[in-house]
Enzyme design. Structure first.
Site, short mmCIF file in Angstrom:
data_model
loop_
_atom_site.label_atom_id
_atom_site.label_comp_id
_atom_site.label_asym_id
_atom_site.label_seq_id
_atom_site.Cartn_x
_atom_site.Cartn_y
_atom_site.Cartn_z
N LYS A 279 0.78 -1.32 0.20
CA LYS A 279 0.10 0.08 0.18
C LYS A 279 0.81 1.26 -0.05
O LYS A 279 1.90 1.07 0.50
CB LYS A 279 -0.95 -0.13 1.05
N ARG A 314 -3.05 -10.90 4.37
CA ARG A 314 -3.32 -10.85 3.11
C ARG A 314 -2.35 -10.17 2.31
O ARG A 314 -1.98 -8.82 2.47
CB ARG A 314 -4.53 -10.03 3.02
#
Length: 337
Positions: A279, A314
């Protein structure tokens, strides 16, 4: 004044006589940080935590979709979309998607998470029929070749239904079952586990100046209410996973606050899923303009979370994450015997 209890998790050391196991795993704690809205933070011995809270913090989590929650587990990301932030367009062809899913399993993924709608900031909603067409066939293809647990990453009941019929075994909703009220009924009737994620707003609007009174406590309260709601719909509490939603309606500082306080979410009595892989904030802090340049930072966050008892990670980069976890657990777990 509301109080929130964050275990000060430790790993890789011999537990003290006053310690308790964290969520039934190898992490442990003997001190708890007590957060109060508007009242700061103070530490207390773990033995002084209220019994009901202590029970949630310490009890072992049952398996989710057949996957034991005793050690950190890896959820491999399979975006069959043209526009996801990291790998959009790489796996939207069925053959490439299937090959990638099987490769992730071979590298050590415990769960494959299939998504057909990008939820990156600014992404538009995908029509239901198109999302089904993207996801159901690849789920069926994976299931024909493997018994790996498959998660369907969707906000929509019809998409989830088609995915379950194709062989999915878990529903992962970034909207925590608030986008489509029928989704909880689908999960309850199918008797499958669910993951509830916090997001502020929709993908189209979530990064438009998000604000919180206290991001850690606000997200905790939201997830607590959503867990209660899906349990009331018929999903067993021990089959509910929670996700604080890193990057979904959060600034860099919000993300860091949630990571620092991630152990608080054990107080919900559910397994925790963390999705921080590649991210943007990783590149902001550590460098890496392109998402593919953020692997090392993603692994660092995964290790940080695992040391605080997070059960499901994840990630995009299966081998790198598993290698780091295997080394950490070999060293730290041995130190505790």
């Amino acid at each position: 004044m509301s109080q929130y209890y964050r275990p000060v998790a430790r790993f890789g050391e011999v537990p003290t006589p006053q310690s308790f196991p964290l969520a039934g795993g190898l992490c442990w704690f003997d001190t708890v940080a007590v957060h109060e809205r508007g009242g700061g933070v103070h530490a207390i011995p773990a033995g002084e935590v209220p019994d009901d809270v202590l029970g949630n913090l310490t009890c072992a989590r049952p398996p989710v979709a057949g996957v034991a929650m005793t050690d950190p587990r890896i959820m491999g990301i399979l975006n069959v979309t043209p526009d996801s932030f990291s790998d959009g367009g790489q796996f939207d062809a069925p053959e490439r998607a299937l090959d990638h899913a099987l490769a992730m399993q071979n590298e050590g993924a415990d769960i494959i998470d299939v998504g057909g709608e990008s939820t990156r900031p600014g992404a538009a909603e995908v029509p239901i029929a198109e999302e089904i067409a993207r996801t159901a066939p690849i789920i069926a293809a994976i299931r024909a070749r493997s018994d790996v647990p498959i998660s369907i990453d969707t906000r929509k009941a019809q998409v989830a239904t088609a995915a379950l019929e194709a062989g999915a075994t878990l529903i992962n909703d970034v909207a925590a079952f608030t986008f489509d009220p029928k989704l909880a009924d689908v999960a309850a009737k199918a008797k499958v586990p669910v993951c509830l994620m916090h997001a502020k707003g929709t993908p189209e609007t979530m990064q438009n100046d998000p604000s919180y009174e206290d991001v850690l406590l606000d997200v905790y309260d939201f997830l607590s209410s959503r867990v209660d709601a899906v349990v009331a719909s018929g999903v067993p509490r021990d089959q509910v996973v929670v996700d604080p939603g890193i990057g979904f309606g959060k600034t860099l500082e919000h993300n860091l606050s949630l990571l620092r306080g991630i152990a608080m979410f054990h107080g919900l009595g559910c397994p925790i899923l963390l999705g921080a892989s590649r991210k943007r904030f990783i590149g902001t802090i550590g460098g890496g303009k392109d998402a593919s340049d953020r692997v090392s930072g993603s692994v660092a966050i995964a290790l940080f979370a695992a040391r605080r008892g997070v059960q499901i990670l994840r990630v995009h980069d299966i081998f790198a994450t598993k290698q780091a976890l295997d080394l950490e657990w070999a060293i730290g777990g041995a130190a505790m015997t």
